[in-house]
Scaffold this active site. Structure first.
Site, short mmCIF file in Angstrom:
data_model
loop_
_atom_site.label_atom_id
_atom_site.label_comp_id
_atom_site.label_asym_id
_atom_site.label_seq_id
_atom_site.Cartn_x
_atom_site.Cartn_y
_atom_site.Cartn_z
N ASN A 1 0.83 -1.19 0.00
CA ASN A 1 0.00 0.00 0.00
C ASN A 1 0.86 1.25 0.00
O ASN A 1 1.94 1.27 0.59
CB ASN A 1 -0.97 0.00 1.20
N PHE B 1 -1.96 8.09 4.20
CA PHE B 1 -2.80 8.63 5.28
C PHE B 1 -4.04 9.33 4.73
O PHE B 1 -4.40 10.43 5.14
CB PHE B 1 -2.02 9.62 6.16
N SER C 1 5.28 5.04 8.95
CA SER C 1 4.74 4.75 7.62
C SER C 1 5.76 5.18 6.56
O SER C 1 6.35 6.27 6.66
CB SER C 1 3.43 5.51 7.40
N ASN D 1 4.95 6.02 3.59
CA ASN D 1 4.21 6.67 2.52
C ASN D 1 3.98 8.17 2.70
O ASN D 1 3.30 8.79 1.89
CB ASN D 1 2.86 5.96 2.34
N THR D 2 4.51 8.75 3.78
CA THR D 2 4.49 10.20 3.96
C THR D 2 5.94 10.69 3.95
O THR D 2 6.73 10.24 4.78
CB THR D 2 3.81 10.59 5.29
N LYS E 1 4.65 3.38 17.23
CA LYS E 1 4.69 2.34 16.19
C LYS E 1 5.96 2.48 15.38
O LYS E 1 6.23 3.55 14.82
CB LYS E 1 3.46 2.45 15.28
N ASN F 1 5.34 -1.69 11.61
CA ASN F 1 4.63 -1.15 10.46
C ASN F 1 4.99 -1.97 9.22
O ASN F 1 5.62 -3.03 9.33
CB ASN F 1 5.01 0.32 10.28
#
Length: 340
Positions: free
Chosen positions: A116, A120, A181, A183-184, A212, A241
């Site tokens: 993915n 967010f 994450s 993805n940011t 996390k 994560n």
């Protein structure tokens, strides 16, 4: 194989011509619309009790739904009926944001994995707070995962998290600080010692705060982060994560494995377990751990508990195995505890 695997999953995997995000949204909408009678039937089939207390919170069983499945809390009434002992919503940000461009969610079936790069996508902290206020007590503990708004500069990250925290902590049994994450842009730098110290210094207090962490951190980097967590009063660690690694993909999935984003599922099983074990050993059990990553069988859950997890969460395993996995993981927790 279970009824879910033979009859339900094939249908869901065909929704939207095989588009994983459309199937996800379809499932959430159906769960959100279940009437009370259906929820009672599901609860009789899947609910299982094994109470445990972790960081001062009483859990009816130690198996939870990981963040990312129900970001905006639209199907919260359904998760307890499917057997979960707690649920974590989010990741939510102070500002509403659409996330990254679609497509951004990909199934790798032969590897029992998902990639993915959602970014967010969520309706914002204020909208989630309003939904939780209107919903009232859930009946199981609720965690809220907080992330940084993409438009917020890294130097203003603490205030961004604090804005979400102030809106949401009254409804949460614990807060998860997502600094891992992939993805940011730049988010993982908030795992650095000074950055996580500033975040915890601002957030720790009214509600248990967990951090996390990424599975891609080195041992020394994890150890340094754990020192800060202990010093600043973090209630626990969520490990882990998604990963940027593509190790362990089955050959048919390797072309799709070039998609950017975080990988979850079977290829992460062993790495996540090792990180949980490292955290448990490094802290001498002083920081409770929620183990997440690659739990697709009861044995995966048992090994995660054996490694030191006090609780576990499901995400990709739930996509591939369905609610029967929740009950199996709860039962595995009992066997793991008895074997210690």
């Amino acid at each position: 194989m279970t009824f879910f695997e033979t009859a339900v999953r094939p249908v869901l995997f065909r929704v939207g011509g095989g588009d994983a995000e459309q199937a996800h949204e379809f499932t959430l909408n159906r769960l959100a619309g279940l009437p009370p009678a259906a929820l009672r039937l599901l609860s009789r089939q899947y609910a299982v009790s094994k109470p445990t207390e972790v960081f001062g919170v009483r859990f009816p069983n130690p198996v939870g739904l990981a963040a990312g499945m129900d970001k905006n809390g639209v199907a919260l009434r359904s998760w307890p009926a499917l057997g979960f002992g707690f649920v974590e919503v989010g990741t939510v940000t102070a500002q509403p944001q659409p996330g990254n461009d679609r497509p951004r969610l990909f199934r790798l079936r032969d590897s029992e994995a998902v990639i993915n790069r959602m970014g967010f996508n969520n309706q914002g902290a204020a909208a989630l707070a309003a939904r939780l206020r209107d919903l009232g007590p859930l009946g199981i503990p609720l965690g809220v995962s907080l992330g940084k708004s993409k438009v917020t500069p890294l130097e203003d990250a603490v205030q961004d998290y604090l804005t979400s925290y102030e809106l949401l902590h009254p409804y949460a049994d614990y807060i998860a600080v997502n600094v891992s994450s992939p993805n940011t842009p730049g988010l993982r730098t908030l795992q650095d010692k000074s950055a996580i110290a500033a975040l915890l210094g601002a957030l720790v207090g009214k509600t248990p705060v967990l951090v996390k962490i990424a599975p891609d951190l080195s041992g020394p980097a994890i150890a340094e982060l754990l020192e800060v967590c202990l010093a600043y009063g973090a209630a626990g660690i969520i490990a882990t994560n998604t990963t940027l690694s593509r190790d362990g993909l089955a050959a048919p999935d390797q072309p799709r494995g070039t998609e950017t984003g975080g990988l979850s599922g079977r290829p992460l099983t062993e790495r996540a377990r090792k990180v949980v074990h490292f955290v448990h050993q490094e802290t001498g059990g002083k920081l409770p751990i929620i183990g997440v990553g690659g739990i697709l069988e009861a044995d995966d859950a048992a090994r995660m508990f054996d490694a030191g997890a006090a609780l576990v969460q499901l995400y990709t395993g739930f996509i591939y195995r369905g609610p029967a996995l929740v009950k199996a993981a709860v039962r595995a927790s009992g066997k793991a505890t008895a074997a210690r």
